[in-house]
Design a protein around this motif. Structure first.
Motif, PDB file in Angstrom:
ATOM      1  N   ALA A  74     -11.620 -12.185 -18.880  1.00  0.00           N
ATOM      2  CA  ALA A  74     -10.227 -12.612 -18.975  1.00  0.00           C
ATOM      3  C   ALA A  74      -9.524 -11.902 -20.118  1.00  0.00           C
ATOM      4  O   ALA A  74      -8.377 -11.463 -19.991  1.00  0.00           O
ATOM      5  N   VAL A  75     -10.219 -11.770 -21.228  1.00  0.00           N
ATOM      6  CA  VAL A  75      -9.627 -11.092 -22.382  1.00  0.00           C
ATOM      7  C   VAL A  75      -9.288  -9.648 -22.029  1.00  0.00           C
ATOM      8  O   VAL A  75      -8.211  -9.137 -22.346  1.00  0.00           O
ATOM      9  N   LEU A  76     -10.210  -8.994 -21.316  1.00  0.00           N
ATOM     10  CA  LEU A  76      -9.980  -7.611 -20.889  1.00  0.00           C
ATOM     11  C   LEU A  76      -8.734  -7.510 -20.012  1.00  0.00           C
ATOM     12  O   LEU A  76      -7.857  -6.674 -20.239  1.00  0.00           O
ATOM     13  N   ILE A  77      -8.675  -8.373 -19.007  1.00  0.00           N
ATOM     14  CA  ILE A  77      -7.555  -8.308 -18.073  1.00  0.00           C
ATOM     15  C   ILE A  77      -6.237  -8.606 -18.793  1.00  0.00           C
ATOM     16  O   ILE A  77      -5.237  -7.912 -18.606  1.00  0.00           O
ATOM     17  N   MET A  78      -6.260  -9.621 -19.647  1.00  0.00           N
ATOM     18  CA  MET A  78      -5.030  -9.974 -20.342  1.00  0.00           C
ATOM     19  C   MET A  78      -4.583  -8.854 -21.276  1.00  0.00           C
ATOM     20  O   MET A  78      -3.389  -8.575 -21.390  1.00  0.00           O
ATOM     21  N   SER A  79      -5.517  -8.212 -21.918  1.00  0.00           N
ATOM     22  CA  SER A  79      -5.155  -7.089 -22.784  1.00  0.00           C
ATOM     23  C   SER A  79      -4.531  -5.973 -21.971  1.00  0.00           C
ATOM     24  O   SER A  79      -3.567  -5.329 -22.397  1.00  0.00           O
ATOM     25  N   LEU A  80      -5.080  -5.744 -20.773  1.00  0.00           N
ATOM     26  CA  LEU A  80      -4.542  -4.702 -19.914  1.00  0.00           C
ATOM     27  C   LEU A  80      -3.112  -5.037 -19.483  1.00  0.00           C
ATOM     28  O   LEU A  80      -2.223  -4.180 -19.519  1.00  0.00           O
ATOM     29  N   VAL A  81      -2.900  -6.291 -19.092  1.00  0.00           N
ATOM     30  CA  VAL A  81      -1.555  -6.706 -18.683  1.00  0.00           C
ATOM     31  C   VAL A  81      -0.574  -6.525 -19.840  1.00  0.00           C
ATOM     32  O   VAL A  81       0.537  -6.025 -19.668  1.00  0.00           O
ATOM     33  N   LEU A  82      -1.013  -6.895 -21.021  1.00  0.00           N
ATOM     34  CA  LEU A  82      -0.160  -6.752 -22.197  1.00  0.00           C
ATOM     35  C   LEU A  82       0.137  -5.284 -22.473  1.00  0.00           C
ATOM     36  O   LEU A  82       1.277  -4.907 -22.765  1.00  0.00           O
ATOM     37  N   PHE A  83      -0.908  -4.445 -22.326  1.00  0.00           N
ATOM     38  CA  PHE A  83      -0.704  -3.018 -22.522  1.00  0.00           C
ATOM     39  C   PHE A  83       0.314  -2.491 -21.518  1.00  0.00           C
ATOM     40  O   PHE A  83       1.223  -1.724 -21.869  1.00  0.00           O
ATOM     41  N   LEU A  84       0.174  -2.899 -20.252  1.00  0.00           N
ATOM     42  CA  LEU A  84       1.111  -2.454 -19.219  1.00  0.00           C
ATOM     43  C   LEU A  84       2.537  -2.891 -19.554  1.00  0.00           C
ATOM     44  O   LEU A  84       3.488  -2.131 -19.412  1.00  0.00           O
ATOM     45  N   TYR A  85       2.664  -4.140 -20.009  1.00  0.00           N
ATOM     46  CA  TYR A  85       3.979  -4.648 -20.385  1.00  0.00           C
ATOM     47  C   TYR A  85       4.608  -3.764 -21.466  1.00  0.00           C
ATOM     48  O   TYR A  85       5.748  -3.335 -21.362  1.00  0.00           O
ATOM     49  N   THR A  89       7.768  -1.256 -20.961  1.00  0.00           N
ATOM     50  CA  THR A  89       8.946  -1.482 -21.797  1.00  0.00           C
ATOM     51  C   THR A  89       9.314  -0.218 -22.554  1.00  0.00           C
ATOM     52  O   THR A  89      10.478   0.187 -22.596  1.00  0.00           O
ATOM     53  N   TRP A  90       8.288   0.421 -23.132  1.00  0.00           N
ATOM     54  CA  TRP A  90       8.529   1.662 -23.870  1.00  0.00           C
ATOM     55  C   TRP A  90       9.075   2.739 -22.933  1.00  0.00           C
ATOM     56  O   TRP A  90      10.046   3.420 -23.230  1.00  0.00           O
ATOM     57  N   PHE A  91       8.465   2.867 -21.744  1.00  0.00           N
ATOM     58  CA  PHE A  91       8.854   3.901 -20.786  1.00  0.00           C
ATOM     59  C   PHE A  91      10.293   3.679 -20.317  1.00  0.00           C
ATOM     60  O   PHE A  91      11.038   4.624 -20.104  1.00  0.00           O
ATOM     61  N   SER A  92      10.676   2.409 -20.164  1.00  0.00           N
ATOM     62  CA  SER A  92      12.022   2.142 -19.660  1.00  0.00           C
ATOM     63  C   SER A  92      13.095   2.424 -20.709  1.00  0.00           C
ATOM     64  O   SER A  92      14.257   2.612 -20.372  1.00  0.00           O
ATOM     65  N   THR A  93      12.699   2.461 -21.997  1.00  0.00           N
ATOM     66  CA  THR A  93      13.696   2.857 -22.986  1.00  0.00           C
ATOM     67  C   THR A  93      13.894   4.368 -22.963  1.00  0.00           C
ATOM     68  O   THR A  93      14.907   4.885 -23.404  1.00  0.00           O
ATOM     69  N   HIS A  95      13.561   6.238 -20.025  1.00  0.00           N
ATOM     70  CA  HIS A  95      14.118   6.671 -18.741  1.00  0.00           C
ATOM     71  C   HIS A  95      14.997   5.595 -18.132  1.00  0.00           C
ATOM     72  O   HIS A  95      14.521   4.552 -17.720  1.00  0.00           O
ATOM     73  N   LYS A  96      16.282   5.883 -18.104  1.00  0.00           N
ATOM     74  CA  LYS A  96      17.280   4.940 -17.597  1.00  0.00           C
ATOM     75  C   LYS A  96      16.964   4.469 -16.179  1.00  0.00           C
ATOM     76  O   LYS A  96      17.117   3.292 -15.844  1.00  0.00           O
ATOM     77  N   LEU A  97      16.552   5.408 -15.350  1.00  0.00           N
ATOM     78  CA  LEU A  97      16.314   5.091 -13.950  1.00  0.00           C
ATOM     79  C   LEU A  97      15.189   4.073 -13.817  1.00  0.00           C
ATOM     80  O   LEU A  97      15.244   3.144 -13.010  1.00  0.00           O
ATOM     81  N   PHE A  98      14.193   4.248 -14.636  1.00  0.00           N
ATOM     82  CA  PHE A  98      13.047   3.337 -14.624  1.00  0.00           C
ATOM     83  C   PHE A  98      13.459   1.940 -15.086  1.00  0.00           C
ATOM     84  O   PHE A  98      13.037   0.936 -14.530  1.00  0.00           O
ATOM     85  N   GLU A  99      14.313   1.919 -16.089  1.00  0.00           N
ATOM     86  CA  GLU A  99      14.814   0.645 -16.594  1.00  0.00           C
ATOM     87  C   GLU A  99      15.574  -0.097 -15.499  1.00  0.00           C
ATOM     88  O   GLU A  99      15.441  -1.306 -15.317  1.00  0.00           O
ATOM     89  N   LEU A 100      16.372   0.671 -14.751  1.00  0.00           N
ATOM     90  CA  LEU A 100      17.156   0.106 -13.655  1.00  0.00           C
ATOM     91  C   LEU A 100      16.225  -0.521 -12.618  1.00  0.00           C
ATOM     92  O   LEU A 100      16.462  -1.600 -12.084  1.00  0.00           O
TER      93      LEU A 100
END
Ligand SMILES: [Zn+2]
Length: 226
Positions: A74-85, A89-93, A95-100
């Motif tokens: 569970a810790v592994l999966i949650m860390s991965l989800v957090l990393f993805l988040y 978030t970083w990627f959407s700042t 690239h405008k299109l991605f943010e959209l």
């Protein structure tokens, strides 16, 4: 029906104690993970954020009471989800299109005291919903509103006209949002569908803006009180 099996089944005191430990650990982990998303608290969630919360929630729940599910998974999966988040978030700042794609864009609901019809038709938000939002911000009629914007997190932003700029507009409190039955001379009326204000001669007249006859309410031009 076997009540014992519904409520207890094969639960032992040992496992009950394990549940206490598992739940306490997972509970602390959720707090830790949500704190590390960098968000200060949650009033309204965008769809993207809701996805994260749902994912974290379902991952965190199972190991609380599943005997053969080690917490490390569970810790592994949650860390991965957090990393993805964080990554999204970083990627959407960057690239405008991605943010959209991720967050959508703010939508104009009211402009210059009138409802924007395209978005209402698309069903993004109902009359009732944004009238309620505006009432909570002290708005009595649309003539007080220069811009009403629906943010991507579902919040409603209102920009008011200054006192001297207040126009005649559609009332949004239920008792005043009533179709008139008789037309008074010299009185302005607001289309109950789109908020367009004009002098009409019959209660069932077609609106010059939205071309519908959904009734006319007495237009108000009270200034905003704050
Ligand atoms: Zn209209």
């Amino acid at each position: 029906m076997d009540w014992i099996s519904i409520f207890i089944y094969d639960t032992t005191w040992d496992f009950a104690a394990e549940i206490v430990i598992r739940t306490t650990i997972m509970f602390c982990l959720i707090i830790l993970l949500l704190r590390s998303t960098g968000k200060r608290g949650i009033r309204q969630l965008s769809i993207f954020e809701l996805t994260i919360i749902l994912a974290l929630g379902s991952i965190a729940g199972d190991p609380m009471f599943t005997e053969d599910l080690p917490l490390i998974q569970a810790v592994l999966i949650m860390s991965l989800v957090l990393f993805l988040y964080r990554f999204f978030t970083w990627f959407s700042t960057k690239h405008k299109l991605f943010e959209l794609l991720l967050e959508g864009k703010p939508t104009y609901i009211v402009e210059n005291g009138m409802l924007i019809m395209e978005d209402v038709k698309k069903g993004k938000m109902s009359h009732d919903e944004f009238f309620a939002e505006m009432r909570q911000q002290g708005v009595r009629h649309l003539g007080q509103v220069e811009v009403g914007l629906l943010e991507t997190d579902g919040e409603f932003s209102v920009l008011l006209f200054p006192h001297e700029g207040t126009q005649y507009g559609l009332p949004i409190f239920p008792k005043e949002f009533q179709a008139t039955k008789a037309i008074k001379d010299g009185q302005l009326y607001a289309c109950m569908h789109c908020g367009y204000v004009e002098c009409i001669s019959a209660p069932n007249e077609e609106c010059n803006r939205c071309h519908l006859s959904r009734g006319w309410a007495k237009a108000l031009n009270n200034k905003i009180v704050n």
